[in-house]
Enzyme design. Sequence first.
Site, PDB file in Angstrom:
ATOM      1  N   ASP A  54       1.272   8.013  37.154  1.00 22.68           N
ATOM      2  CA  ASP A  54       0.798   6.694  37.448  1.00 22.68           C
ATOM      3  C   ASP A  54       0.537   6.264  38.777  1.00 22.68           C
ATOM      4  O   ASP A  54       0.041   4.961  38.990  1.00 22.68           O
ATOM      5  CB  ASP A  54       1.990   5.883  36.935  1.00 22.68           C
ATOM      6  CG  ASP A  54       2.299   5.687  35.515  1.00 22.68           C
ATOM      7  OD1 ASP A  54       1.607   6.090  34.777  1.00 22.68           O
ATOM      8  OD2 ASP A  54       3.203   5.328  34.979  1.00 22.68           O
ATOM      9  N   CYS A  82      -1.861   2.096  27.339  1.00 31.53           N
ATOM     10  CA  CYS A  82      -3.178   2.200  27.925  1.00 31.53           C
ATOM     11  C   CYS A  82      -3.794   3.587  27.377  1.00 31.53           C
ATOM     12  O   CYS A  82      -3.369   4.350  26.940  1.00 31.53           O
ATOM     13  CB  CYS A  82      -2.794   2.594  29.486  1.00 31.53           C
ATOM     14  SG  CYS A  82      -2.561   1.074  30.608  1.00 31.53           S
ATOM     15  N   ARG A 140      -0.123  -6.551  33.110  1.00 25.59           N
ATOM     16  CA  ARG A 140       0.903  -5.880  32.103  1.00 25.59           C
ATOM     17  C   ARG A 140       2.000  -5.209  32.967  1.00 25.59           C
ATOM     18  O   ARG A 140       3.218  -5.007  32.471  1.00 25.59           O
ATOM     19  CB  ARG A 140       0.078  -4.625  31.397  1.00 25.59           C
ATOM     20  CG  ARG A 140      -0.701  -5.167  30.199  1.00 25.59           C
ATOM     21  CD  ARG A 140      -0.948  -4.128  29.188  1.00 25.59           C
ATOM     22  NE  ARG A 140       0.295  -3.223  28.995  1.00 25.59           N
ATOM     23  CZ  ARG A 140      -0.112  -2.087  28.749  1.00 25.59           C
ATOM     24  NH1 ARG A 140      -1.419  -1.349  28.462  1.00 25.59           N
ATOM     25  NH2 ARG A 140       0.877  -1.217  28.569  1.00 25.59           N
ATOM     26  N   ILE A 168      -1.186  15.681  33.216  1.00 27.63           N
ATOM     27  CA  ILE A 168      -0.175  14.815  32.196  1.00 27.63           C
ATOM     28  C   ILE A 168      -0.931  14.144  31.200  1.00 27.63           C
ATOM     29  O   ILE A 168      -1.115  14.331  29.822  1.00 27.63           O
ATOM     30  CB  ILE A 168       0.673  13.577  32.681  1.00 27.63           C
ATOM     31  CG1 ILE A 168       1.294  14.281  34.132  1.00 27.63           C
ATOM     32  CG2 ILE A 168       1.635  13.159  31.840  1.00 27.63           C
ATOM     33  CD1 ILE A 168       2.450  15.501  34.067  1.00 27.63           C
ATOM     34  N   ARG A 227      -1.675  10.867  23.778  1.00 31.85           N
ATOM     35  CA  ARG A 227      -0.408  10.092  23.942  1.00 31.85           C
ATOM     36  C   ARG A 227       0.348  10.391  22.354  1.00 31.85           C
ATOM     37  O   ARG A 227       0.869   9.388  21.831  1.00 31.85           O
ATOM     38  CB  ARG A 227      -0.183   8.652  24.226  1.00 31.85           C
ATOM     39  CG  ARG A 227      -1.148   8.673  25.572  1.00 31.85           C
ATOM     40  CD  ARG A 227      -1.001   7.280  26.039  1.00 31.85           C
ATOM     41  NE  ARG A 227       0.305   7.233  26.916  1.00 31.85           N
ATOM     42  CZ  ARG A 227       0.618   5.822  27.500  1.00 31.85           C
ATOM     43  NH1 ARG A 227      -0.124   4.768  27.729  1.00 31.85           N
ATOM     44  NH2 ARG A 227       1.782   6.022  28.212  1.00 31.85           N
ATOM     45  N   LYS A 232       9.231  -1.601  35.651  1.00 30.03           N
ATOM     46  CA  LYS A 232       8.805  -1.930  34.616  1.00 30.03           C
ATOM     47  C   LYS A 232       9.069  -0.873  33.388  1.00 30.03           C
ATOM     48  O   LYS A 232       9.837  -1.481  32.407  1.00 30.03           O
ATOM     49  CB  LYS A 232       7.409  -2.153  34.439  1.00 30.03           C
ATOM     50  CG  LYS A 232       6.705  -2.298  33.064  1.00 30.03           C
ATOM     51  CD  LYS A 232       5.165  -2.370  33.097  1.00 30.03           C
ATOM     52  CE  LYS A 232       4.587  -0.861  33.020  1.00 30.03           C
ATOM     53  NZ  LYS A 232       4.357  -0.272  31.804  1.00 30.03           N
ATOM     54  N   ASN A 233       9.029   0.483  33.869  1.00 30.18           N
ATOM     55  CA  ASN A 233       9.255   1.533  32.758  1.00 30.18           C
ATOM     56  C   ASN A 233      10.663   1.647  32.619  1.00 30.18           C
ATOM     57  O   ASN A 233      11.071   1.983  31.534  1.00 30.18           O
ATOM     58  CB  ASN A 233       8.642   2.656  33.067  1.00 30.18           C
ATOM     59  CG  ASN A 233       7.114   2.641  32.868  1.00 30.18           C
ATOM     60  OD1 ASN A 233       6.518   1.598  32.364  1.00 30.18           O
ATOM     61  ND2 ASN A 233       6.185   3.528  33.330  1.00 30.18           N
TER      62      ASN A 233
HETATM   63  C1  UD1 Z   1       5.632   6.822  30.261  1.00 30.17           C
HETATM   64  C2  UD1 Z   1       5.234   5.711  30.835  1.00 30.17           C
HETATM   65  C3  UD1 Z   1       3.836   6.017  31.576  1.00 30.17           C
HETATM   66  C4  UD1 Z   1       3.782   7.109  32.641  1.00 30.17           C
HETATM   67  C5  UD1 Z   1       4.172   8.352  31.695  1.00 30.17           C
HETATM   68  C6  UD1 Z   1       4.232   9.480  32.566  1.00 30.17           C
HETATM   69  C7  UD1 Z   1       6.557   4.051  29.858  1.00 30.17           C
HETATM   70  C8  UD1 Z   1       6.191   2.896  28.764  1.00 30.17           C
HETATM   71  N1  UD1 Z   1       5.376   4.475  29.912  1.00 30.17           N
HETATM   72  O1  UD1 Z   1       4.867   7.525  29.040  1.00 30.17           O
HETATM   73  O2  UD1 Z   1       3.736   4.682  32.459  1.00 30.17           O
HETATM   74  O3  UD1 Z   1       2.531   7.449  32.810  1.00 30.17           O
HETATM   75  O4  UD1 Z   1       5.638   8.107  31.094  1.00 30.17           O
HETATM   76  O5  UD1 Z   1       5.169   9.524  33.668  1.00 30.17           O
HETATM   77  O6  UD1 Z   1       7.359   3.975  30.352  1.00 30.17           O
HETATM   78  N2  UD1 Z   1       3.939  14.099  24.975  1.00 30.17           N
HETATM   79  C9  UD1 Z   1       3.801  14.906  23.738  1.00 30.17           C
HETATM   80  N3  UD1 Z   1       4.631  14.541  22.790  1.00 30.17           N
HETATM   81  C10 UD1 Z   1       5.654  13.451  22.789  1.00 30.17           C
HETATM   82  C11 UD1 Z   1       5.485  12.696  23.944  1.00 30.17           C
HETATM   83  C12 UD1 Z   1       4.909  13.003  25.002  1.00 30.17           C
HETATM   84  O7  UD1 Z   1       3.048  15.842  23.753  1.00 30.17           O
HETATM   85  O8  UD1 Z   1       6.078  13.222  21.846  1.00 30.17           O
HETATM   86  C13 UD1 Z   1       3.258  14.468  26.074  1.00 30.17           C
HETATM   87  C14 UD1 Z   1       2.058  13.426  26.600  1.00 30.17           C
HETATM   88  O9  UD1 Z   1       0.845  13.484  25.791  1.00 30.17           O
HETATM   89  C15 UD1 Z   1       2.025  13.640  28.140  1.00 30.17           C
HETATM   90  C16 UD1 Z   1       3.361  13.983  28.558  1.00 30.17           C
HETATM   91  O10 UD1 Z   1       3.866  14.569  27.349  1.00 30.17           O
HETATM   92  O11 UD1 Z   1       1.010  14.676  28.333  1.00 30.17           O
HETATM   93  C17 UD1 Z   1       4.226  13.033  29.051  1.00 30.17           C
HETATM   94  O12 UD1 Z   1       4.251  11.626  28.101  1.00 30.17           O
HETATM   95  P1  UD1 Z   1       5.492  10.967  28.563  1.00 30.17           P
HETATM   96  O13 UD1 Z   1       6.368  11.058  29.498  1.00 30.17           O
HETATM   97  O14 UD1 Z   1       6.051  10.818  27.020  1.00 30.17           O
HETATM   98  O15 UD1 Z   1       4.566   9.585  28.554  1.00 30.17           O
HETATM   99  P2  UD1 Z   1       4.756   8.099  27.918  1.00 30.17           P
HETATM  100  O16 UD1 Z   1       6.325   7.986  27.533  1.00 30.17           O
HETATM  101  O17 UD1 Z   1       3.937   7.785  27.027  1.00 30.17           O
END
Ligand code: UD1
Length: 430
Positions: free
Chosen positions: A305, A117, A397, A327, A122, A22-23
Amino acid sequence: MKRYIIKGGTPLQGEIAIGGAKNAALGILVAAVMADEPVTIENLPDVRDVQVLLEAMESIGAIVEYKDNHTVTINGSTIQDYHVDGETIRKIRGSYYLVGALLGKYKKAVVALPGGCQIGSRPIDQHLKGFEQLGATVTIHNGKIDARAERLVASHIYLDCPSVGATINLMMTASMAEGKTIIENPAKEPHIVDVANFLNSMGANIKGAGTDVIRVQGVEKLHKTEYSIIPDQIEAGTFMFAAAATKGDVMVKNVIPKHLEATSAKLIEMGCEVEEFDDAVRVVASKPLRSTQVMTLAYPGYPTDMQPQITTVLAISEGTSIVTESIFENRFRYVDELSRMGASIKVEGNTAIINGVEKYTGARVAAPDLRAGAALVIAGLAAEGITVVDDIYYVERGYEDFEKKLAGLGAHIEKVSSEKEIKKFTLRIS
Ligand code: UD1
């Protein structure tokens, strides 16, 4: 309102085929609109988030043609609008990729801020910082990200944390920026490599995806391609833990075992046998399960996840286990639901201390998010008696035909819509 009803206690047995990730799909589908020609994507998971994203892409003029449930052709050359909003798109996370793709190709994008979620705050600051470093002006107004640029110019970007979303977004935008961009401290998840391979198959020039530094040489145009998405490591891992929880014997097929190493290692520590084949893993849980410790980390660490699934199984394993979530700060909301089924888990900050109990007993519970919803189903499959999982909208989802795939392994599980159907199932099964 749809829900799962489960009569637990049957060991899962047999074979299961895993679908596309999915991702990875969310990134790849959006990146497809950057090509000037139609792009065909295979092994697409037929899940709600994918459908929502495709509808959003159609709403701005892309032509989306399904060849079958798992193959789609996307033509982004017909896009005339760079403004994506709507009730459904606001609920998914992958919508943020529309910013990276539209900005890269058309130098402008106005996209509703992402949902997804409720597992933590995030932030998307790393995405926005990267867009700005590539020459865009980015503002947030009326619940939307507005990014636009006269010219996109390569840059040296250091990500403060290895964000999956930011890495994919910046690979897309940098693919159409002038010059060579360097992304340091990127995420290394398998779907980062998959999106990079996909972009390269359209003519992009990305090197180093999956390592600590990604180099992207910008190109002027991207062209047609046919691409098959990698298997979903989280769907696979979920079935592996379902096999463990029910003392089953399941061959999980159509996977890349390397992507499952962190999950397999934990299952082995817990007393399961995990046998690896070229494109399958077999999980046999014939001995009592025992405790372990786990901390979620970016890939190749243990995936966040897969945290609710392992916690759910550790709660019925011998001894005391500790699960640390590093995370997302709010990812233990399902623990109260597991407690209703008999689990003994104490959450302190980002750590869950789990005292293994002998068994779960069926109860009525509600899914608080996607992966936690899947974990509650695993608990129901292992439980004595009947479990009803409400709010399965979340599960749908990210899991295709979840209940059908589990039923194929011998589970007594159905998707029902009314209290009447719950009664019918209960009468039939008891
Ligand atoms: C994606 C996945 C989600 C998975 C996550 C971590 C999708 C749609 N979702 O979520 O299923 O749980 O990766 O493997 O692919 N962070 C910041 N600033 C940013 C971006 C991230 O501080 O601009 C932090 C987040 O709060 C978190 C960590 O970085 O602690 C990882 O986040 P990220 O890898 O970006 O997760 P998502 O893209 O939201």
